[in-house]
Scaffold this motif. Sequence first.
Motif, short mmCIF file in Angstrom:
data_model
loop_
_atom_site.label_atom_id
_atom_site.label_comp_id
_atom_site.label_asym_id
_atom_site.label_seq_id
_atom_site.Cartn_x
_atom_site.Cartn_y
_atom_site.Cartn_z
N LEU A 172 39.78 51.76 49.20
CA LEU A 172 39.22 50.41 49.05
C LEU A 172 37.70 50.42 49.10
CD1 LEU A 172 41.71 48.28 51.18
CD2 LEU A 172 41.62 48.55 48.69
N THR A 173 37.11 51.30 49.88
CA THR A 173 35.64 51.41 49.86
C THR A 173 35.17 51.98 48.53
OG1 THR A 173 35.74 53.61 50.90
CG2 THR A 173 35.51 51.72 52.36
N LEU A 174 35.93 52.93 48.00
CA LEU A 174 35.56 53.51 46.71
C LEU A 174 35.70 52.48 45.60
CD1 LEU A 174 34.79 56.10 45.13
CD2 LEU A 174 37.24 56.56 44.92
N ALA A 175 36.71 51.60 45.70
CA ALA A 175 36.93 50.57 44.68
C ALA A 175 36.16 49.30 44.97
CB ALA A 175 38.43 50.25 44.59
N ASN A 176 35.33 49.29 46.01
CA ASN A 176 34.57 48.11 46.42
C ASN A 176 35.50 46.91 46.63
OD1 ASN A 176 32.31 46.58 47.09
ND2 ASN A 176 31.92 45.97 44.96
N ASP A 177 36.59 47.16 47.36
CA ASP A 177 37.59 46.11 47.58
C ASP A 177 38.01 46.03 49.05
OD1 ASP A 177 38.98 44.03 46.44
OD2 ASP A 177 40.78 45.21 46.08
N LEU A 178 37.23 46.63 49.95
CA LEU A 178 37.57 46.61 51.37
C LEU A 178 37.20 45.25 51.95
CD1 LEU A 178 38.60 48.36 53.76
CD2 LEU A 178 36.20 48.84 54.29
N PRO A 179 38.16 44.54 52.58
CA PRO A 179 37.86 43.20 53.11
C PRO A 179 36.76 43.24 54.17
CG PRO A 179 40.23 43.60 53.06
CD PRO A 179 39.57 44.91 52.76
N ASP A 180 35.92 42.21 54.13
CA ASP A 180 34.82 42.08 55.09
C ASP A 180 35.04 40.81 55.90
OD1 ASP A 180 32.50 41.91 56.53
OD2 ASP A 180 31.16 42.29 54.83
N PRO A 181 35.20 40.91 57.24
CA PRO A 181 35.46 39.70 58.03
C PRO A 181 34.28 38.74 58.07
CG PRO A 181 35.08 41.59 59.46
CD PRO A 181 35.17 42.12 58.07
N SER A 182 33.11 39.20 57.71
CA SER A 182 31.92 38.34 57.77
C SER A 182 31.68 37.55 56.49
CB SER A 182 30.68 39.19 58.08
OG SER A 182 30.83 39.85 59.31
N SER A 183 32.46 37.83 55.46
CA SER A 183 32.24 37.16 54.18
C SER A 183 33.57 36.96 53.47
CB SER A 183 31.29 37.99 53.30
OG SER A 183 31.13 37.39 52.03
N SER A 184 33.70 35.82 52.79
CA SER A 184 34.92 35.54 52.04
C SER A 184 34.95 36.27 50.70
CB SER A 184 35.05 34.03 51.79
OG SER A 184 33.91 33.53 51.10
N SER A 185 33.81 36.73 50.23
CA SER A 185 33.73 37.47 48.97
C SER A 185 33.03 38.79 49.22
CB SER A 185 32.96 36.65 47.92
OG SER A 185 31.64 36.40 48.36
N ILE A 186 33.33 39.76 48.36
CA ILE A 186 32.76 41.10 48.48
C ILE A 186 31.64 41.26 47.47
CG2 ILE A 186 33.25 43.56 48.36
CD1 ILE A 186 36.13 42.93 49.08
N ALA A 187 30.46 41.61 47.94
CA ALA A 187 29.32 41.79 47.05
C ALA A 187 29.52 43.03 46.19
CB ALA A 187 28.03 41.91 47.87
N SER A 188 29.13 42.94 44.94
CA SER A 188 29.26 44.07 44.03
C SER A 188 28.21 45.13 44.36
CB SER A 188 29.10 43.60 42.58
OG SER A 188 27.80 43.04 42.40
N ARG A 189 28.55 46.36 44.06
CA ARG A 189 27.61 47.47 44.30
C ARG A 189 27.89 48.56 43.27
NH1 ARG A 189 30.82 48.59 49.73
NH2 ARG A 189 32.52 49.88 48.92
N ASN A 190 26.95 49.46 43.11
CA ASN A 190 27.14 50.52 42.13
C ASN A 190 27.97 51.66 42.72
OD1 ASN A 190 25.42 52.26 43.66
ND2 ASN A 190 23.63 51.35 42.68
N GLY A 191 28.30 52.62 41.87
CA GLY A 191 29.16 53.72 42.28
C GLY A 191 28.56 54.59 43.37
#
Length: 413
Positions: A183-202
């Motif tokens: 999930l960290t590699l796919a940028n899909d790991l849930p973050d309890p501090s935010s309802s949405s996950i910020a995009s990032r590069n590879g």
Amino acid sequence: MSSDQPLAADKVESHLPETQAPPPTTETAPQRRALATDKPPEGPSEPYPERDEPVVEPLSTAATYFYTISYLIVFSIFGTLARLGLQALTFYPGAPVVTGVVWANVGGSLIMGFLLEDKNSFREEWGKPRKPHNNIIPQDFDAAEESKRHKSVKKTIPLYIGLTTGFCGSFTSFSSFIRDIFLTLANDLPDPSSSSIASRNGGYSFMALLAVLLTTVSLSLVALIFGSHCALALDRFRLPPTLPFRLTRRIIDPLIAFLAWGCWLGSVFLAIWPPHENWRGRAIFAIIFAPLGCLLRFYVSLALNARLPSFPLGTFTVNVLGTIILAMCYDLQRVDYIGASVLVSCQVLQGVMDGFCGCATTVSTWVAELNGLAKRLHAYVYGTVSVGVALGFFVIISGSLKWTVGFVDPVCG
């Protein structure tokens, strides 16, 4: 420093396999007579065992296997609930570590390290008293050999098997650890501090992958060694107290057997009848599948771990197999008309992931084997291959859906 040295300076001894088959039907304690001197030896003396008369304890193989299975069932249920509860407690806004399963892996590894080095809880072993007698040391006594023998014998005791293989193995989860890496590699790991996950590069995703990997492995190894140090420190005070054999065999074992099968059957009935609220469905289905995963790991480890002393094949097999099953369930849970829109289907799949896969795979035994392998090279090979193969399967199975069709949010959250 040669390559033959253990992975850590204070090595936690871990004999493979983690558990052994119960002893034969009848066992006679070896007769050992102390050759007393005129006066006790100088300096502090340890309470060495003296066995002037052989002690015969009839041991039913069928009863011992039944109690062993019962301990595995009840402790796999407790370990699963403890893991889910700890994950919920550590998933809060502003959490410095957002992978909740890391703390369950650390806690289970700490308890595993303590149990591996504990010399007091199971000192009576199979009804053979191990008490000091006038602090007289037998002349033929070998402390190192006796300690090694005790560590080997206690791994045949049902309660010890339940605590290590059952609770610690189910409290920790290798498959959930690999899922979080993906999930960290796919940028899909849930973050309890935010309802949405910020995009990032590879590149940032790769750094996040390393963070989860190194944090979990290093903290689990440190917890294992710290647990062993706690056991060695308490041994000076004869703690924890020894469990009387008659108490465990006549009271605790039957009680645990009743609770194990009763709780497992009760969870099945609770799953049959609605309502299935979110928390109830997740917990109930998880504890239904948990004993199945734990028993699978137990028997596969017994069958395969001893075949390659430099590579615990049993633990590797269940860790990879459980990760593959979790990846498939993760995909099905995020597909329309299967788990993404049908509540009960989503909860069943979540129960398979949390219960069966979480208990079939283990981090506590894995890090104990990493620390216990004779050569450091074997430990690096075993650890790298375990993570690499499991993560590779997860990327192929879940990544093929994530990066093509995409995931749908499951209805059970």
